[in-house]
Scaffold this active site. Sequence first.
Site, PDB file in Angstrom:
ATOM      1  N   LYS A 264       4.092  -1.177  -0.003  1.00 23.98           N
ATOM      2  CA  LYS A 264       3.459  -0.306  -1.012  1.00 23.98           C
ATOM      3  C   LYS A 264       4.332   0.895  -1.139  1.00 23.98           C
ATOM      4  O   LYS A 264       4.714   1.644  -0.069  1.00 23.98           O
ATOM      5  CB  LYS A 264       1.987   0.142  -0.570  1.00 23.98           C
ATOM      6  CG  LYS A 264       1.446   1.490  -1.205  1.00 23.98           C
ATOM      7  CD  LYS A 264       0.148   1.897  -0.722  1.00 23.98           C
ATOM      8  CE  LYS A 264      -0.237   3.089  -1.360  1.00 23.98           C
ATOM      9  NZ  LYS A 264      -1.609   3.768  -1.076  1.00 23.98           N
ATOM     10  N   ASP A 269       0.985  10.285  -3.936  1.00 27.79           N
ATOM     11  CA  ASP A 269      -0.291   9.991  -4.163  1.00 27.79           C
ATOM     12  C   ASP A 269      -1.297  11.052  -4.388  1.00 27.79           C
ATOM     13  O   ASP A 269      -1.715  11.658  -3.516  1.00 27.79           O
ATOM     14  CB  ASP A 269      -0.960   8.773  -3.151  1.00 27.79           C
ATOM     15  CG  ASP A 269      -2.246   8.420  -3.398  1.00 27.79           C
ATOM     16  OD1 ASP A 269      -2.878   8.720  -4.469  1.00 27.79           O
ATOM     17  OD2 ASP A 269      -2.993   7.920  -2.595  1.00 27.79           O
ATOM     18  N   LYS A 276      -7.421  13.911  -4.825  1.00 30.44           N
ATOM     19  CA  LYS A 276      -7.571  14.381  -3.727  1.00 30.44           C
ATOM     20  C   LYS A 276      -7.739  16.007  -3.589  1.00 30.44           C
ATOM     21  O   LYS A 276      -7.452  16.455  -4.291  1.00 30.44           O
ATOM     22  CB  LYS A 276      -6.520  13.840  -2.867  1.00 30.44           C
ATOM     23  CG  LYS A 276      -6.033  12.401  -2.743  1.00 30.44           C
ATOM     24  CD  LYS A 276      -4.999  12.056  -1.798  1.00 30.44           C
ATOM     25  CE  LYS A 276      -4.571  10.726  -1.560  1.00 30.44           C
ATOM     26  NZ  LYS A 276      -5.742   9.920  -0.922  1.00 30.44           N
ATOM     27  N   ASP A 287       3.305   8.240   1.018  1.00 32.75           N
ATOM     28  CA  ASP A 287       2.597   7.060   0.813  1.00 32.75           C
ATOM     29  C   ASP A 287       3.548   5.831   0.222  1.00 32.75           C
ATOM     30  O   ASP A 287       2.953   4.907  -0.077  1.00 32.75           O
ATOM     31  CB  ASP A 287       1.553   7.483  -0.293  1.00 32.75           C
ATOM     32  CG  ASP A 287       0.240   6.703  -0.342  1.00 32.75           C
ATOM     33  OD1 ASP A 287      -0.048   5.738   0.707  1.00 32.75           O
ATOM     34  OD2 ASP A 287      -0.537   6.670  -1.425  1.00 32.75           O
ATOM     35  N   GLU A 348      -5.046   3.121  -5.403  1.00 33.17           N
ATOM     36  CA  GLU A 348      -4.335   2.727  -5.980  1.00 33.17           C
ATOM     37  C   GLU A 348      -3.203   1.595  -5.577  1.00 33.17           C
ATOM     38  O   GLU A 348      -2.691   0.681  -6.104  1.00 33.17           O
ATOM     39  CB  GLU A 348      -3.314   3.991  -6.683  1.00 33.17           C
ATOM     40  CG  GLU A 348      -2.459   4.457  -5.579  1.00 33.17           C
ATOM     41  CD  GLU A 348      -2.796   5.080  -4.596  1.00 33.17           C
ATOM     42  OE1 GLU A 348      -4.030   5.359  -4.442  1.00 33.17           O
ATOM     43  OE2 GLU A 348      -1.761   5.271  -3.471  1.00 33.17           O
ATOM     44  N   ARG A 350      -3.640  -0.907  -3.535  1.00 31.66           N
ATOM     45  CA  ARG A 350      -4.030  -2.299  -3.617  1.00 31.66           C
ATOM     46  C   ARG A 350      -3.742  -2.807  -5.014  1.00 31.66           C
ATOM     47  O   ARG A 350      -3.287  -3.940  -5.301  1.00 31.66           O
ATOM     48  CB  ARG A 350      -5.392  -2.487  -3.345  1.00 31.66           C
ATOM     49  CG  ARG A 350      -6.385  -1.752  -4.211  1.00 31.66           C
ATOM     50  CD  ARG A 350      -7.845  -1.513  -3.371  1.00 31.66           C
ATOM     51  NE  ARG A 350      -7.730  -0.502  -2.673  1.00 31.66           N
ATOM     52  CZ  ARG A 350      -8.796  -0.239  -1.834  1.00 31.66           C
ATOM     53  NH1 ARG A 350     -10.103  -0.868  -1.998  1.00 31.66           N
ATOM     54  NH2 ARG A 350      -8.785   0.699  -1.112  1.00 31.66           N
TER      55      ARG A 350
HETATM   56  N1  BES Z   1      -2.904   6.551   0.545  1.00 32.80           N
HETATM   57  C1  BES Z   1      -4.139   6.618   0.595  1.00 32.80           C
HETATM   58  C2  BES Z   1      -4.303   6.181   1.993  1.00 32.80           C
HETATM   59  C3  BES Z   1      -4.294   7.167   3.199  1.00 32.80           C
HETATM   60  C4  BES Z   1      -4.962   8.225   3.205  1.00 32.80           C
HETATM   61  C5  BES Z   1      -3.252   7.089   3.825  1.00 32.80           C
HETATM   62  C6  BES Z   1      -4.829   9.447   4.056  1.00 32.80           C
HETATM   63  C7  BES Z   1      -2.963   7.975   4.980  1.00 32.80           C
HETATM   64  C8  BES Z   1      -3.811   9.017   5.079  1.00 32.80           C
HETATM   65  C9  BES Z   1      -4.818   5.394  -0.525  1.00 32.80           C
HETATM   66  O1  BES Z   1      -4.053   5.352  -1.667  1.00 32.80           O
HETATM   67  C10 BES Z   1      -6.062   6.230  -0.518  1.00 32.80           C
HETATM   68  O2  BES Z   1      -6.151   7.012  -1.394  1.00 32.80           O
HETATM   69  N2  BES Z   1      -7.342   5.524   0.014  1.00 32.80           N
HETATM   70  C11 BES Z   1      -8.532   6.023  -0.480  1.00 32.80           C
HETATM   71  C12 BES Z   1      -9.248   4.640  -0.659  1.00 32.80           C
HETATM   72  C13 BES Z   1     -10.588   5.067  -1.064  1.00 32.80           C
HETATM   73  C14 BES Z   1     -10.634   5.609  -2.568  1.00 32.80           C
HETATM   74  C15 BES Z   1     -11.320   3.792  -1.346  1.00 32.80           C
HETATM   75  C16 BES Z   1      -8.887   6.490   0.916  1.00 32.80           C
HETATM   76  O3  BES Z   1      -8.507   6.041   1.920  1.00 32.80           O
HETATM   77  O4  BES Z   1      -9.587   7.490   0.808  1.00 32.80           O
HETATM   78 ZN    ZN Z   2      -2.237   5.697  -1.473  1.00 32.98          ZN
HETATM   79 MN    MN Z   3      -4.817   6.773  -2.950  1.00 31.87          MN
END
Ligand code: BES
Ligand code: ZN
Ligand code: MN
Length: 500
Positions: A264, A269, A276, A287, A348, A350
Amino acid sequence: MKISFDTAGSVKNGALAVFVSQGALQSSAIQTLDTTTGGQASRALRSSRFNGEAGQVLEILAPAGMEASRLVLVGLGNAAKTGMLELEKAGGTVYARLAASGETALTLDATSLEGVGVAADEAAARLALGALLRSYRFDRYRTKEPANKKPSLESLTVQTGDPQAAQRVYERLAAVAEGVFFTRDLVSEPGNVIYPKSFAERAQSLTELGVKVEVLGEAQLRELGFGALLGVSQGSANEPQVVIMEYDGTNGEGDAAPVVFVGKGVTFDTGGISIKPAAGMEGMKWDMGGAGAVVGAMRAIAARKAKCRVVGLCGMVENMPSGTAQRPGDVVTSYNGQTIEVINTDAEGRLVLCDVMAYAQDRYKPKVMVDLATLTGAMVISLGHEYAGMFSNDDTLAAQLDAAGKASGDKLWRFPLGEAYDKLINTPGADMKNVGPREAGSITAAQFLKRFVKDGVSWAHLDVAGTVWSDKDGALWEKGATGYGVRLLDQFIADNYEAK
Ligand code: BES
Ligand code: ZN
Ligand code: MN
């Protein structure tokens, strides 16, 4: 830092480090030091709480009867439990202690290792590797650091019985460390420096090592039907890229089916329209840590001329909110024709991975596919920063990866997959939605990816969200990018897919 190996001999300048196992305060190495220093080593030990525990360091400045400027006793912990990783940590620990001490030369006396069950050449090489890994720092943008805060060490010498043999072991390890550093550079760089195109350009440098590097741009991705990946990218001014690295160290004689790694690579992000919160968002420059690890691993594998066939693919995008960004509720069609309702634009990763994974299987017909992704915040809640989460449809592959994790120090902890979790991403609006409920967030993310794995393909998903970046110094890294995943994948290949 220049690293070399030599036979034992008196140290003419700089610091000398001697290793002490837990409780072994009267080892023959200490006795020898006492003879030279007139008992100074033992006196220093009695005046301190040093008892040889791992991580402990005792410095004796201007030791009597020696030309060395400093004598450093380094704790190893229980001798019987001191393996290769413990030696690396000891090397890293003594490096960190002396890095900015003003010393320019450091000698590690690997002949002082007593009762340690690691072959002498390997032990010497591991001490050096630990120091090398710990010596990495990303200081490209520090222009005003005072000279007396900068690292002073310029050379490291490891004393051992057979320096040539240690050097040979070390060269292989150092090739892998170069891969780790390549990854740390990529992960450390901010989002305005590393974006999909600049990431792809850096990956191009692997051609020097005999890796075939191919880059798919937006037009090609559209033609191929990467609808899920393109949906993520459409809000960004930066063009998406898919970087494909093919390495064949078998002279064409190897297995026709390569091992495939998928990373990935979200170079930043923001969350997109499902944006966020501001606090901590700067961290989302890393990311792309999964993609960074795949490139570093390819580099390591190629640099040490591994006899295997491996393909690495990185899906590179930037996730931005803008007038062209995808909306919550949009439906996209993935490379293999499955439709996805994008409930949350922040899920995003996935969406990027599913297209790249489907394409990789179509094109390379792998037997084994491993993806690495900073996929979910829920993984950080589950495992913190010690282990990455592993999901797999194949117990044998999971066991191989687990063993590689233990051997390399990039540790993995397996999570379950199952029908009941899979159901949670069903939706009336499309074949699936890109998020499930709040609970089991890392597992539903893995279930989403699993829908893009063909029958007969052994697959593992590694959620590395908690491990690619560290806010604290470790024994083998300065705080920042850890390079997690490079050593893991390299070890996995070495143990299972290399003609010996
Ligand atoms: N890149 C993030 C995951 C992440 C968050 C990695 C914090 C490291 C630290 C990913 O793209 C994401 O935002 N995932 C969301 C998924 C949710 C919307 C279902 C998450 O984990 O909040
Ligand atoms: Zn992400
Ligand atoms: Mn994300």
